[in-house]
Design an enzyme around this catalytic site. Sequence first.
Site, PDB file in Angstrom:
ATOM      1  N   HIS A 197       0.842  -1.212   0.000  1.00 22.43           N
ATOM      2  CA  HIS A 197       0.000   0.000   0.000  1.00 22.43           C
ATOM      3  C   HIS A 197       0.877   1.262   0.000  1.00 22.43           C
ATOM      4  O   HIS A 197       0.625   2.216  -0.733  1.00 22.43           O
ATOM      5  CB  HIS A 197      -0.885   0.033   1.262  1.00 22.43           C
ATOM      6  CG  HIS A 197      -1.885  -1.083   1.361  1.00 22.43           C
ATOM      7  ND1 HIS A 197      -2.017  -1.858   2.492  1.00 22.43           N
ATOM      8  CD2 HIS A 197      -2.798  -1.561   0.482  1.00 22.43           C
ATOM      9  CE1 HIS A 197      -2.980  -2.752   2.308  1.00 22.43           C
ATOM     10  NE2 HIS A 197      -3.473  -2.599   1.102  1.00 22.43           N
ATOM     11  N   LYS A 207     -18.402  -6.085   8.000  1.00 18.13           N
ATOM     12  CA  LYS A 207     -17.138  -6.833   7.874  1.00 18.13           C
ATOM     13  C   LYS A 207     -16.309  -6.620   9.134  1.00 18.13           C
ATOM     14  O   LYS A 207     -15.934  -5.489   9.447  1.00 18.13           O
ATOM     15  CB  LYS A 207     -16.395  -6.323   6.632  1.00 18.13           C
ATOM     16  CG  LYS A 207     -15.554  -7.390   5.952  1.00 18.13           C
ATOM     17  CD  LYS A 207     -15.017  -6.869   4.622  1.00 18.13           C
ATOM     18  CE  LYS A 207     -13.521  -7.112   4.538  1.00 18.13           C
ATOM     19  NZ  LYS A 207     -12.921  -6.370   3.423  1.00 18.13           N
ATOM     20  N   ARG A 212      -2.140  -6.252  -8.327  1.00 22.62           N
ATOM     21  CA  ARG A 212      -1.070  -7.238  -8.166  1.00 22.62           C
ATOM     22  C   ARG A 212      -1.156  -8.326  -9.233  1.00 22.62           C
ATOM     23  O   ARG A 212      -0.169  -8.728  -9.811  1.00 22.62           O
ATOM     24  CB  ARG A 212      -1.161  -7.898  -6.780  1.00 22.62           C
ATOM     25  CG  ARG A 212      -0.726  -6.997  -5.648  1.00 22.62           C
ATOM     26  CD  ARG A 212      -1.234  -7.499  -4.320  1.00 22.62           C
ATOM     27  NE  ARG A 212      -2.684  -7.390  -4.273  1.00 22.62           N
ATOM     28  CZ  ARG A 212      -3.417  -7.592  -3.203  1.00 22.62           C
ATOM     29  NH1 ARG A 212      -2.842  -7.974  -2.079  1.00 22.62           N
ATOM     30  NH2 ARG A 212      -4.718  -7.449  -3.247  1.00 22.62           N
ATOM     31  N   SER A 216      -2.861  -8.025   3.017  1.00 18.21           N
ATOM     32  CA  SER A 216      -3.158  -7.817   4.435  1.00 18.21           C
ATOM     33  C   SER A 216      -3.610  -9.105   5.114  1.00 18.21           C
ATOM     34  O   SER A 216      -3.325  -9.328   6.292  1.00 18.21           O
ATOM     35  CB  SER A 216      -4.248  -6.747   4.596  1.00 18.21           C
ATOM     36  OG  SER A 216      -3.781  -5.518   4.114  1.00 18.21           O
TER      37      SER A 216
END
Length: 160
Positions: free
Chosen positions: A18, A42, A91, A129
């Site tokens: 990030h 979440k 990515r 993460s």
Amino acid sequence: MKKIAVFPGSFDPFTIGHEAIVRRALSLFDEIIISIGANALKKSFYPLETREEMITKVFHNEKRVRVDHYEGLTVDYCKKNGAGYLLRGLRTAADFEFERAIAQVNKAMAPGIESVFLLTIPEHTPINSSIVRDIIRSGGDASMFVPAAIDLKDYKGFED
Ligand code: ADP
């Protein structure tokens, strides 16, 4: 007009992947707002305030980066903050497919906002993460995957 980008995400926690995207994007935008999407449904590992504090530490010397959080639609948040750009990192092909749908839907809802994608450097491709959280939960040392300004020992995550 000032070029303002929002970099939205969960950042649970913020990683060197990030950080690299934000630092590279500083050459494209006048201001970047790193904004944590607070999703009531979440469950996060680190509390929202902790994530904001971690990211603030990383960019405390960079006046063009602001840290914030939001609820609701990302495009509405962009409009409220005068941001014409949505910044995301890519990515893999899987990231691309996921991001493509979101960006196209955002474009339909808010034609004035452009999504901008930066491809990660190869070394950061495997960093996400969720893996960093797994390492922390299992008592491992994840420091190499988070920015140097963040000392993970200072923070406590929620246990699942
Ligand atoms: P979200 O829950 O919105 O996917 P994340 O915190 O996982 O939020 O990621 C925020 C953004 O950062 C996304 O665009 C994601 O693709 C990107 N990102 C995550 N990890 C990396 C990395 N290692 N390199 C480049 N971009 C990354």
